[in-house]
Design an enzyme around this catalytic site. Structure first.
Site, PDB file in Angstrom:
ATOM      1  CG  HIS A 232      10.340   8.466   0.378  1.00  0.00           C
ATOM      2  ND1 HIS A 232       9.635   9.047  -0.666  1.00  0.00           N
ATOM      3  CD2 HIS A 232      10.040   9.218   1.480  1.00  0.00           C
ATOM      4  CE1 HIS A 232       8.952  10.084  -0.223  1.00  0.00           C
ATOM      5  NE2 HIS A 232       9.173  10.199   1.067  1.00  0.00           N
ATOM      6  CG  ASP A 466     -11.890  -2.661   4.385  1.00  0.00           C
ATOM      7  OD1 ASP A 466     -11.424  -3.764   4.737  1.00  0.00           O
ATOM      8  OD2 ASP A 466     -13.103  -2.376   4.484  1.00  0.00           O
TER       9      ASP A 466
END
Length: 542
Positions: A232, A466
């Protein structure tokens, strides 16, 4: 004679009331009881229709928790390897901005993707190596920059930077004896057994963990689970989504250029020089709260209480229709977004459950306590000048809505929505710069003492990743925590799943408050039950 709907349906069907049901053993407060109707054919038909439609929707969005949530053993197929950039990359130190370098963000964001059809591991590794050419800091290592703030010491107060050395990302391959459908049956309730789906790098501290760790787990049915841990300190939610889409793009179409190139430099978020003296920032604190001000709401340490309790994940899915019903409770007096309505509703439910002294003798909240809602706000387009396109570092600040428990719970939903809207409206370019300057002082800490923190993943495009064999059947976090997540729902683009860990003693109460507005709406016969007047929740109710 009058009966609640459930009893009326049982009587009409010639059955005794179900004494094993949750409602029988745990009757809700009178204000949220099912509506009552006289037993005649017309009212019974209406009652049966309302009851069944409500039960069907709730059963669909929140399935019953399985008795066994444990995943089977996960077997590593080979020792993990390091994936290095496929072409030479710059070697230098990348300084982090104050937004990147917050103590609050010294952890990895852990994503879990469930795909119905696996992608060959060689394709994933080759495309990752290509992606790391453009996103080369993720192939580096975090280290201390050696600049310790003069007003505080210790390694924890040292500034961080990225050593862009091309050492590589960790990549592990494994297998598990489970199918996609079997995992979907467990997917609402992350637990400790899920951790085996992500290779654990043994390190003495956060700095020893590579910025990117990946594990691909092949399933019995031919599907796969892809888990990633992304530091992060280097990326926020938008940045991680940008990277994952880039990696997936290169996997599905290896020869195509990236649609968005990453912008690495963090100098665009440097504080002004000299740093201006700022008033106290509402989302941060430098010291323990003072109890001298007798007129102010009393401080509480809910965060410490939560960390001391056994926690369980609570997952509630809001379909499009439920979100519309929730938002209608604020009209016509107030228009609001899905986030505003859901954040306000979740905040109130959280406060109510923690302030309910019937659940625990040591409840951390009273009506006089002060609480905050902290939520991430993207400031890429709110700064002047705007952050460059492709900026994948932390480009968010925390919006902060404060309230006393008695006001938050005692007033209606629209009042809480107004608090959220006011907090959002305060986040402009000046607010963002003030946050950057506040964080120049390494003694500044995110005020988690009595705060619900909400992070929205549902509008980041994470569910659209995807790798070439179709979008994920499920995506979410690897673990559940006391920080609340608004998650996307696969194949339902406008639905939101709320996930947060709550103390075991109040988890059912929290879930009940999250869902209770539907029963109240049915009782009132319309979708505007709380639009103008209060909802009848007084201090005595919490």
């Amino acid at each position: 004679m009058y009966y609640p709907i459930k009893q009326a349906v049982d009587l009409e069907l010639g059955q005794d009331p179900d004494k094993n049901s949750f409602l029988y053993k745990n009757p809700p407060p009178p204000s949220v009881f099912f509506p009552c109707f006289p037993i005649d054919s017309l009212s019974l038909s209406l009652s049966l229709s309302l009851s069944l439609s409500l039960c069907e929707e709730q059963a669909r969005v929140t399935p019953k928790m399985p008795t066994n949530l444990e995943l089977p053993d996960c077997h590593l197929l080979k020792p993990p390897i390091l994936i290095t950039p496929s072409s030479p990359t710059p070697h230098h130190a990348l300084s982090l901005s104050n937004l990147d370098d917050q103590k609050f963000l010294r952890f990895s964001i852990k994503y879990l993707y469930l795909f119905r059809k696996s992608v060959p591991s060689e394709s994933l590794k080759a495309s990752l190596a290509k992606a790391l050419v453009d996103y080369y800091p993720l192939a580096g290592r975090l280290r201390s920059a050696g600049n310790t703030d003069s007003c505080s010491g210790g390694d924890d107060d040292q500034r961080l930077e990225v050593d862009c050395n091309g050492e590589g990302a960790v990549f592990a391959e494994a297998s598990m004896d489970i199918t996609v459908e079997e995992f979907l049956g467990l997917s609402c309730w992350p637990n400790r057994s899920w951790r085996k789906l992500l290779y654990k790098v043994e390190a003495h501290s956060f700095l020893g963990v590579p910025p990117l760790v990946v594990q691909v787990t092949n399933l019995r049915c031919g599907g796969m689970i892809l888990c990633t841990a992304i530091s992060h300190c280097l990326c926020d939610g938008i940045g991680t989504s940008q990277f994952l889409h880039a990696w997936a793009h290169l996997s599905a179409t290896p020869s195509a250029p990236l649609p968005v190139l990453p912008f690495h430099c963090r100098h665009v978020l440097r504080p002004q020089s000299p740093v201006h003296a700022n008033p106290a920032h509402p989302a941060y604190t430098r010291s323990a709260p003072s109890r001298n001000d007798k007129t102010a709401a009393l401080p509480a340490d809910v965060h410490r209480y939560l960390q001391s309790q056994p926690l369980v994940p609570v997952s509630v899915t809001f379909t499009t229709s439920l979100i519309l019903r929730l938002k209608r409770r604020c009209v016509p007096s107030l228009k609001c977004t899905t986030f505003e309505a859901l954040a306000a509703h979740t905040w109130r439910s959280w406060a109510r459950s923690l302030a309910d002294h019937s659940s625990s003798s040591s409840s951390p909240l009273t009506p006089l306590h002060a609480v905050k809602l902290l939520f991430s706000v993207n400031v890429r387009d709110r700064l002047d000048p705007k952050l460059p396109r492709g900026y994948y570092g932390n480009g968010f600040v925390l919006g902060c809505a404060p309230a006393a428990v008695r006001d938050l719970v005692g007033n209606n939903l629209a009042s809480a929505v107004k608090l959220v809207q006011a907090a959002k409206s305060r986040v402009d370019g000046d607010y963002a710069r003030s946050t950057v300057e506040t964080l120049e002082d390494k003694a500044a800490r995110t005020d988690l003492s009595a705060s619900l923190v909400i992070s929205q993943w549902s509008n980041l495009g994470l569910e659209d990743v995807d790798f070439g064999e179709g979008k994920a059947a499920f995506m979410g976090p690897l673990t559940s925590d006391v920080y609340c997540l608004f998650l996307p729902v696969a194949e339902e683009p406008h639905a939101v799943r709320v996930l947060v860990s709550m103390p075991e003693c109040v988890a059912e109460k929290f879930e009940f408050h999250m869902k209770g507005f539907v029963e109240r709406e049915e009782k009132n016969g319309n979708g505007n039950a709380y639009g103008g007047e209060g909802d009848g929740l007084c201090c005595e109710d919490v």
